[in-house]
Enzyme design. Structure first.
Site, PDB file in Angstrom:
ATOM      1  N   LYS A 111       0.377   3.871  -2.726  1.00 39.91           N
ATOM      2  CA  LYS A 111      -0.567   4.996  -2.699  1.00 39.91           C
ATOM      3  C   LYS A 111       0.129   6.357  -2.635  1.00 39.91           C
ATOM      4  O   LYS A 111      -0.473   7.367  -3.013  1.00 39.91           O
ATOM      5  CB  LYS A 111      -1.544   4.843  -1.539  1.00 39.91           C
ATOM      6  CG  LYS A 111      -2.486   3.647  -1.677  1.00 39.91           C
ATOM      7  CD  LYS A 111      -3.460   3.549  -0.515  1.00 39.91           C
ATOM      8  CE  LYS A 111      -4.441   2.388  -0.680  1.00 39.91           C
ATOM      9  NZ  LYS A 111      -3.824   1.066  -0.479  1.00 39.91           N
ATOM     10  N   SER A 132       0.790  -1.233   0.000  1.00 35.84           N
ATOM     11  CA  SER A 132       0.000   0.000   0.000  1.00 35.84           C
ATOM     12  C   SER A 132       0.822   1.282   0.000  1.00 35.84           C
ATOM     13  O   SER A 132       0.259   2.364  -0.166  1.00 35.84           O
ATOM     14  CB  SER A 132      -0.952   0.023   1.196  1.00 35.84           C
ATOM     15  OG  SER A 132      -2.111  -0.725   0.920  1.00 35.84           O
ATOM     16  N   SER A 144      -6.097   4.151   3.850  1.00 27.84           N
ATOM     17  CA  SER A 144      -5.539   3.170   2.924  1.00 27.84           C
ATOM     18  C   SER A 144      -6.662   2.533   2.112  1.00 27.84           C
ATOM     19  O   SER A 144      -6.775   1.306   1.995  1.00 27.84           O
ATOM     20  CB  SER A 144      -4.733   2.093   3.658  1.00 27.84           C
ATOM     21  OG  SER A 144      -3.826   1.468   2.764  1.00 27.84           O
TER      22      SER A 144
END
Length: 468
Positions: free
Chosen positions: A114, A111, A300
């Site tokens: 991102k 993640s 997230s």
């Protein structure tokens, strides 16, 4: 530097006419000042929160590479992090590299991807951009076409998941007004702005049904959640978000669910039925992009990340697909003057195991977002979790031995897949110097219980020393 970032972000927010309200010290970072809160009779006023991420001394001494190496070498080779631990540490102000271990090697970022999605979409679209959801007249009298623009935060009504979201009940009211005496009879769902598969390449088999991901469609409500009232984190998703949103819209128009199907909006035409086919009947707009980026990073949010990646594709006239978004983000990184050969993406959320990003590119992205030359990128920082205080770092930097110095001094994006653990962001040293760091591991032998504290000790070591 955090003070500078906050001021830059405040200017961006003012420029797009949006206010972001956050509790405690974050309100101060973003310039919120609502004055003293009223207290109900007989209630005890909540005490002021302690300082978090206090502004550093702009004249703080720069750590030395030897000092940083002495602090980190014993930590980056521990068994809990596996055989591939790639690290980059740099000074935010000067850009000097202070530590590099496999820093230019492409690593599975999870993640942490991102951060790249946030920077590229802010660069491509700008912080004030809003994603539209439109309704147009269909080819037949009473036929209404809802055209998805890629806003996953769209709500059905005021009970939606995302605060301040555009709402289908508002769009339905506009449609009824525009149709006048013509009763809606059917709803066509047009999600053709997106193309390609709805599930990402390299996603684990359980992601579509496990609550962290789902089908990526141009029309969806509440991030495809079955229940928009559930809290943050994993949530059950509908399997066909576009049709589910279309049925909710139809219900608001008094159209039966059986009269909802997929299709495309007709081209605008003059004459004929009233209103003419293709005539816009209403439009609602998402919150500004800067707010969507804030939510994507702080929660997230994977489906929101995929939507923002597609906005990069649309801005660069690429297909709004997984492949098109990846190519567009790569091109945007190159246009920003960063080494695009150190990023290879298959999605915008980090769910894909095919993604590769180097730690040094991540620290470059953070430094660029902090630069006064790119105020449009400052929105990256608004949602970054704070160690021991918020988001995915809320429970970290607290009880694990050797991590306490990171509480309130680390602000970072985390990433986790089975065997993959990553973190990248900002840390203030004991001398008050602001550093950017990225630690990526993709061959972790154990679970998060061992890997995450081992990662956190690296950032905490930077926070606890002057490293000179």
């Amino acid at each position: 530097m955090p003070v500078v970032l906050a001021l830059v972000l405040l200017l961006v927010l003012a420029g797009v006419g949006v206010g972001v309200t956050r509790p405690g010290p974050v309100a101060g970072w973003l310039g919120d000042d609502a004055g003293p809160a009223s207290t109900a009779a007989g209630a005890t006023a909540e005490p002021d929160p302690s300082d978090v991420l206090a502004g550093p001394d702009p004249n703080a001494p720069l750590p030395s590479p030897d000092g940083v190496r002495a602090a980190l070498d014993p930590l980056v080779g521990v068994a809990d992090l596996g055989d591939r631990v790639n690290v980059s540490v740099a000074d935010v102000t000067s850009g000097h590299t202070l530590f590099a271990k496999g820093a230019d090697d492409g690593t599975v970022p999870a993640s942490v991807t991102k951060l790249a999605t946030a920077v590229t979409v802010l660069a491509a679209r700008g912080p004030g951009y809003r994603i539209p959801t439109r309704a147009v007249a269909g080819a037949k009298p009473g036929e209404v076409v809802i055209v998805g623009g890629g806003d996953p935060t769209l709500a059905v009504d005021k009970k939606g998941y995302y605060p301040g979201a555009a709402r289908l009940d508002d769009l339905a009211a506009q449609v009824r007004t525009a149709l006048g005496g013509v009763a809606p009879t059917s709803v066509i769902v047009d999600g053709s702005i997106y193309s390609g598969p709805v599930y990402g390449p390299g996603w684990d088999d359980d992601i579509p049904t496990g609550g962290s991901g789902g089908a990526v469609t141009a029309l969806m409500a509440d991030g495809a959640r079955r229940d928009p009232g559930v809290g943050q984190g994993s949530a059950e998703r509908v399997t066909e978000p576009d049709l589910a949103a279309g049925r909710s819209f139809a219900r608001l128009l008094g159209v039966p669910a059986a009269a909802v199907k997929r299709g495309t909006a007709p081209a605008a035409a003059a004459g004929g039925a009233t209103p003419a086919a293709g005539t816009e009947l209403g439009v609602v707009q998402s919150p500004p992009l800067i707010r969507l980026v804030d939510v994507m990073i702080s929660e997230s949010d994977n489906l929101l990340a995929e939507a923002l990646a597609r906005q990069v594709a649309l801005a660069r006239n690429q297909p709004a697909s997984f492949d098109g978004a990846a190519a567009a983000m790569d091109a945007e990184v190159a246009e920003l003057g960063l080494p695009a050969d150190e990023i290879a993406l298959s999605d915008g959320s980090g769910l894909s195991r095919r993604n590769r990003i180097s730690p040094s590119l991540l620290t470059d992205l953070v430094r660029l977002a902090a630069s006064p030359d790119h105020p449009e990128l400052a929105g990256v920082f608004g949602g970054l979790p704070v160690g021991g205080w918020s988001g995915t770092l809320n429970e970290r930097y607290r009880d694990a031995p050797g991590t306490g110095a990171g509480a309130g001094t680390v602000r970072a994006k985390t990433g986790t897949l089975t065997g993959v653990h990553a973190i990248a962001g900002l840390v203030t040293t004991a001398d008050g110097r602001l550093l950017t760091f990225a630690v990526l591991t993709d061959q972790v032998p154990g679970g998060r219980e061992e890997a995450q504290p081992a990662l956190d000790r690296i950032a905490a070591a930077l926070a606890s020393c002057g490293c000179r």
